[in-house]
Scaffold this motif. Structure first.
Motif, PDB file in Angstrom:
ATOM      1  N   MET B  16      51.771  39.125  31.585  1.00 18.68           N
ATOM      2  CA  MET B  16      50.596  38.363  31.167  1.00 18.68           C
ATOM      3  C   MET B  16      50.505  37.053  31.944  1.00 18.68           C
ATOM      4  N   ARG B  20      47.369  35.901  34.237  1.00 12.68           N
ATOM      5  CA  ARG B  20      46.628  34.691  33.901  1.00 12.68           C
ATOM      6  C   ARG B  20      46.579  33.727  35.075  1.00 12.68           C
ATOM      7  N   TYR B  24      43.359  39.460  38.011  1.00 13.82           N
ATOM      8  CA  TYR B  24      43.747  40.873  38.120  1.00 13.82           C
ATOM      9  C   TYR B  24      43.954  41.273  39.580  1.00 13.82           C
ATOM     10  N   VAL B 104      43.138  34.836  29.672  1.00 10.17           N
ATOM     11  CA  VAL B 104      43.183  36.189  30.218  1.00 10.17           C
ATOM     12  C   VAL B 104      41.784  36.782  30.278  1.00 10.17           C
ATOM     13  N   MET B 108      41.016  38.452  33.673  1.00  6.74           N
ATOM     14  CA  MET B 108      40.859  39.902  33.749  1.00  6.74           C
ATOM     15  C   MET B 108      39.418  40.320  34.002  1.00  6.74           C
TER      16      MET B 108
END
Lengths: 187, 187
Positions: B16, B20, B24, B104, B108
């Motif tokens: 994670m 972050r 991605y 995120v 993401m």
DNA sequence: GTCTATAGCTAGATAGAC
DNA sequence: GTCTATCTAGCTATAGAC
């Protein structure tokens, strides 16, 4: 001197669109070439420093847009503050295509972008805050209050663009623009 | 069955963090391997679907965190609404390391992420809004007002994280948390 | 100034030893 | 379950023709 196939403005608009959609790392030189109408090698002729140079040119292009569509409007004392406010909100809505497209500030600050363009991003955010603070002062608010409203305005724009993108719905963005108007005009 | 070198929670926390920080697309499998303490090939053993599977697992990990630290708190009728509010604000500040780290949801949703995880991101944002709306109702606000405050809360969190990141200063984030408190407790 | 072709590298992903 | 070694495709960047 052979003529340019694509003029600078069209070129930068295409490149900006790709960075906004895919992010700095996600945008490959093939993507950038396709969206700009030139081949990869031609991009290196226009931007000798490669991908980083393209990123810088796009960030600079946005600063020029901001200077013309935000800073100049807010500094135009011929207009009343509420006229200036509604003009910049209209311009913001236009550049973000009514909330349908991501902010470059977000797209360029992920991955290698933050490292490469940290100074430029900080500068760009500072211009937003400084200019919006001036608008608050012209509305008659005190310095600290005006600074707070400027920050809230910038946060609402950035945040609502993300939420709009994630919900796949422009309502948060249009809602945010309305709230920004109330931030300055509601007593 | 040979024992796992790294347990699931440590593994997902490391993954994670990398997503972050780098986004991605910006997070390579080498980056993910380094931050998780496993080798690339071992990641494929844990996540047979590769990078996409890792992304989904991280998003799911965050949903579990949200269920425990946001949804459960807001549904805990043993606490008064203002106690629930201050608890979730504390939890939000903690997960974002006082504003020092990106969301995120933003990381993401750039590049391939939006395409790959569009449904999950939309679902995750929906949980935020639904849960925060419930908090507003428990504070005594009407449905539409509560929905508006929920949206404003989510927008403030996301937006302030971006502005904090770009200014390299956590003040916008801490300011936003204070404003969220006032949004519910100010009459 | 733009193009095709390609170099050199790193990405995501896999094979197979232990 | 984890590892080293390796594959192929895609990446950024360059060379050189037109």
């Amino acid at each position: 001197m052979r003529p340019q196939k694509i003029d600078d403005i069209k070129l930068l608009e295409g490149l900006m669109t790709t960075f906004r959609t895919k992010g700095y790392n996600g945008a490959s030189l093939n993507d950038l070439a396709n969206s700009s109408g030139l081949q990869k090698a031609s991009l290196y002729h226009r931007f000798p420093g490669g991908k980083k140079d393209i990123g810088l040119a796009v960030l600079n292009f946005i600063e020029v847009w901001k200077e013309q569509n935000i800073v100049a409007v807010i500094n135009n004392k011929d207009l009343k503050p509420d006229e200036r406010l509604s003009t910049i909100l209209k311009n913001i809505s236009s550049i973000y295509e009514n909330g349908e497209c991501s902010c470059v500030m977000k797209a360029m600050s992920m991955g290698d972008g933050l490292e490469l363009f940290g100074d430029e991003l900080k500068f760009g955010a500072g211009i937003w805050l400084k200019t919006l603070t001036q608008l608050g002062l012209d509305f008659g608010f005190e310095q600290k209050i005006a600074e707070g409203k400027a920050m809230q305005t910038l946060v609402k724009i950035q945040g609502s663009l993300i939420v709009s993108k994630n919900l796949n719905n422009t309502q948060p963005f249009t809602m945010a623009l309305n709230e920004i108007e109330l931030l300055y005009t509601n007593i």
